[in-house]
Design an enzyme around this catalytic site. Structure first.
Site, PDB file in Angstrom:
ATOM      1  N   ARG A  10      -8.077  11.084  30.179  1.00 57.78           N
ATOM      2  CA  ARG A  10      -6.622  11.188  30.270  1.00 57.78           C
ATOM      3  C   ARG A  10      -6.238  12.445  31.035  1.00 57.78           C
ATOM      4  NH1 ARG A  10      -3.234   9.907  24.843  1.00 57.78           N
ATOM      5  NH2 ARG A  10      -5.072   8.580  24.622  1.00 57.78           N
ATOM      6  N   SER A  95      -1.373   5.982  26.824  1.00 60.69           N
ATOM      7  CA  SER A  95      -0.785   5.849  25.490  1.00 60.69           C
ATOM      8  C   SER A  95       0.628   6.422  25.459  1.00 60.69           C
ATOM      9  CB  SER A  95      -1.693   6.513  24.465  1.00 60.69           C
ATOM     10  OG  SER A  95      -1.219   6.293  23.141  1.00 60.69           O
ATOM     11  N   HIS A  96       0.854   7.428  24.602  1.00 61.00           N
ATOM     12  CA  HIS A  96       2.194   7.993  24.423  1.00 61.00           C
ATOM     13  C   HIS A  96       2.460   9.195  25.331  1.00 61.00           C
ATOM     14  CE1 HIS A  96      -0.437  10.499  21.956  1.00 61.00           C
ATOM     15  NE2 HIS A  96       0.441  11.474  22.151  1.00 61.00           N
ATOM     16  N   LYS A 105      -9.259   3.848  28.356  1.00 61.80           N
ATOM     17  CA  LYS A 105      -9.963   3.669  27.093  1.00 61.80           C
ATOM     18  C   LYS A 105     -11.070   2.647  27.326  1.00 61.80           C
ATOM     19  CE  LYS A 105      -5.992   4.726  24.128  1.00 61.80           C
ATOM     20  NZ  LYS A 105      -5.106   4.261  23.026  1.00 61.80           N
ATOM     21  N   ASP A 233       3.883   2.886  19.730  1.00 62.33           N
ATOM     22  CA  ASP A 233       3.571   3.885  20.748  1.00 62.33           C
ATOM     23  C   ASP A 233       3.441   3.211  22.111  1.00 62.33           C
ATOM     24  OD1 ASP A 233       1.054   2.678  20.542  1.00 62.33           O
ATOM     25  OD2 ASP A 233      -0.022   4.570  20.712  1.00 62.33           O
ATOM     26  N   ASP A 235       1.068   2.330  24.286  1.00 64.86           N
ATOM     27  CA  ASP A 235       0.164   1.217  24.586  1.00 64.86           C
ATOM     28  C   ASP A 235       0.092   0.214  23.442  1.00 64.86           C
ATOM     29  OD1 ASP A 235      -1.238   3.073  23.007  1.00 64.86           O
ATOM     30  OD2 ASP A 235      -3.173   2.564  23.894  1.00 64.86           O
ATOM     31  N   ASP A 237      -0.869   0.283  20.303  1.00 65.42           N
ATOM     32  CA  ASP A 237      -1.954   0.170  19.332  1.00 65.42           C
ATOM     33  C   ASP A 237      -1.651   0.929  18.042  1.00 65.42           C
ATOM     34  OD1 ASP A 237      -2.294   2.760  20.259  1.00 65.42           O
ATOM     35  OD2 ASP A 237      -4.419   2.529  20.767  1.00 65.42           O
ATOM     36  N   ARG A 238      -0.497   1.639  17.995  1.00 66.55           N
ATOM     37  CA  ARG A 238      -0.062   2.329  16.782  1.00 66.55           C
ATOM     38  C   ARG A 238       1.376   1.949  16.466  1.00 66.55           C
ATOM     39  NH1 ARG A 238       0.724   7.610  17.039  1.00 66.55           N
ATOM     40  NH2 ARG A 238       0.632   7.828  19.305  1.00 66.55           N
ATOM     41  N   HIS A 320      -3.055   4.019  13.231  1.00 68.78           N
ATOM     42  CA  HIS A 320      -4.016   3.004  13.678  1.00 68.78           C
ATOM     43  C   HIS A 320      -4.475   2.211  12.453  1.00 68.78           C
ATOM     44  CE1 HIS A 320      -4.754   4.213  17.872  1.00 68.78           C
ATOM     45  NE2 HIS A 320      -4.668   5.463  17.469  1.00 68.78           N
TER      46      HIS A 320
END
Length: 441
Positions: A10, A95-96, A105, A233, A235, A237-238, A320
């Site tokens: 990242r 992500s965020h 990832k 978030d 992407d 996933d949360r 998660h």
């Protein structure tokens, strides 16, 4: 700081990550896992298509056949990797993180995550060197839309329409891509905030751990009389839940709620949770006939321990939620649907379930900038040597009526404190003395 991190790559697009580096990462990742086939998905950031194309070019150069699934949430990419039987894959996302960031990832076959120790460190080293010779055969490129199969997979976890009124906040991230067909399939009555895909995040940061980003979903739940609010978030996933009163629900409380549901489906199974979580999680898992397993923070550790113990479920304080029958991967939509199904079946509000589980006051996660992190952890171990000490992740010290954990962040130059006690007076007293130590450092 290096862009090659504990669980992903990242960095800032154009300064730390560009198409040249993305191509090199594609080359070396394909070689590292011996990939004959890979899945590539990407988020909605402006640079994601070109970064994905460069990664694909590098992977194909090493002979990997690439299935490009295009725009996809991270859980959708996990689903594609697991269901298509490929050797691994990558999600192009940051992500965020703010708009200027991009990242990746990685997974091996069967959605086994690649961490710094299990492959990202090696990628970092190899990307500094020359490119290897191309394979004798260039890999093929195909495109596949997995949306319909994915929606069938996640909605099967509830198997019936849901009549609750919901507010969903996608934060202009990938939940705005993933949720609409799920909402349609289940007939959900929802108010959808910020579903327009926009990697500049014009409304708020897509990070539900920061409660400042939940202001809008809280306001809409209160104004509309909705049964629940859920924010995602970047992407997807949360996620984070807001009850019918607009009160934010702690993620470890959600872990306990979902664990009970999963144990009803998988009697006697193990449940893995991260060591920052409330004692309520272990208590509720045992009460439901399951076996609680404490693990250090991080999805690669949680997933590995779930596989070792054949655990049906895992949860982290970060939001998660992991499911064995979802390729032992995290999926915020499945977590959301399990909770909605529970609320509908029981006919009780989310606040009622939460009230039963908020037995212990806690600090939540508090961050401190400390110059000598290892030295501070050593000082804490010495100061609290009369407690039960664990070195699983930083230092955890347990007493009969309180406990704390201090650990180094995997992504930032910080020490993170979590503390929980039997009552508020113990919490305040112990927090004051530990905070004083951390601030001295």
């Amino acid at each position: 700081m290096s862009i090659f991190k504990a669980y992903d790559v990242r960095g800032i697009y154009g300064e730390q990550i560009d198409e040249t580096l993305a191509r090199k990462i594609g080359i070396h990742f394909a070689r590292q896992i011996g990939a004959r086939s890979l899945v590539v998905g990407r988020d909605m950031r402006a640079c994601a298509p070109s970064i994905a194309a460069a990664f694909i070019e590098g992977a194909r150069e090493q002979g990997a056949d690439v299935i490009d699934i295009g725009l996809a949430s991270t859980p959708m990419t996990y689903f594609a990797i697991g269901s298509l039987g490929v050797d691994g894959g990558v999600q192009i996302t940051a992500s965020h993180n703010p708009a200027q960031y991009i990242g990746m990832k990685f997974c091996r076959r069967d959605c086994v995550p690649v961490s710094y120790e299990s492959g990202i460190k090696r990628l970092e080293e190899e990307c500094r060197g020359p490119d290897p010779a191309p394979a004798e055969r260039q890999g093929s490129l195909s495109r596949e839309d997995v949306t319909d199969a994915y929606v069938t997979h996640v909605t099967a976890w509830v198997g019936r329409p849901i009549s609750l009124r919901c507010v969903f906040d996608a934060g202009n991230g990938m939940a705005g891509h993933e949720l609409p067909p799920v909402i349609e399939r289940l007939g959900l009555a929802s108010e959808n905030l910020y579903f327009e895909l926009d990697g500049t995040f014009p409304n708020h940061e897509a990070n539900p751990l920061d409660e400042h980003t939940l202001v809008d979903v809280i306001a809409r739940v209160k104004a509309s009389g909705a049964d629940v609010g859920v924010a995602f978030d970047g992407d997807a996933d949360r996620c984070r839940f807001v009850d019918e009163n607009g009160r934010v629900v702690a993620n470890d409380i959600l872990t306990a709620i979902i664990a009970r549901e999963m144990l009803a489906r998988n009697p006697g199974s193990h449940v893995v949770y991260d060591l920052r979580s409330s004692r309520v999680v272990a208590e509720e898992v045992e009460r439901a006939g399951g076996v609680p397993v404490k693990e250090r923070v991080g999805h690669s550790f949680i997933k590995a321990t779930m596989r070792e113990n054949d655990a049906c479920f895992g949860g982290e304080l970060s939001g998660h939620y992991y499911f064995k029958d979802n390729f032992t991967s995290d999926n915020a939509t499945i977590a959301m649907l399990i909770v909605l199904d529970l609320l509908q079946r029981e006919g009780r509000p989310l606040s009622a379930f939460v009230a039963e589980l908020e037995r212990y006051p806690a600090t939540g996660e508090v961050n401190f900038e400390v110059a000598d992190k290892d030295g501070m952890i050593a000082r804490l171990k010495e100061r609290y040597a009369d407690g039960r000490i664990s070195d699983l992740d930083g230092v955890t010290v347990e007493y009969a009526d309180w406990w704390f954990n201090v650990r180094k962040s995997n992504t930032e130059p910080l020490l993170r404190l979590n503390l929980e006690a039997d009552d508020r007076s113990i919490l305040e007293a112990r927090r004051a003395e530990i905070v004083a130590m951390l601030q001295e450092g």
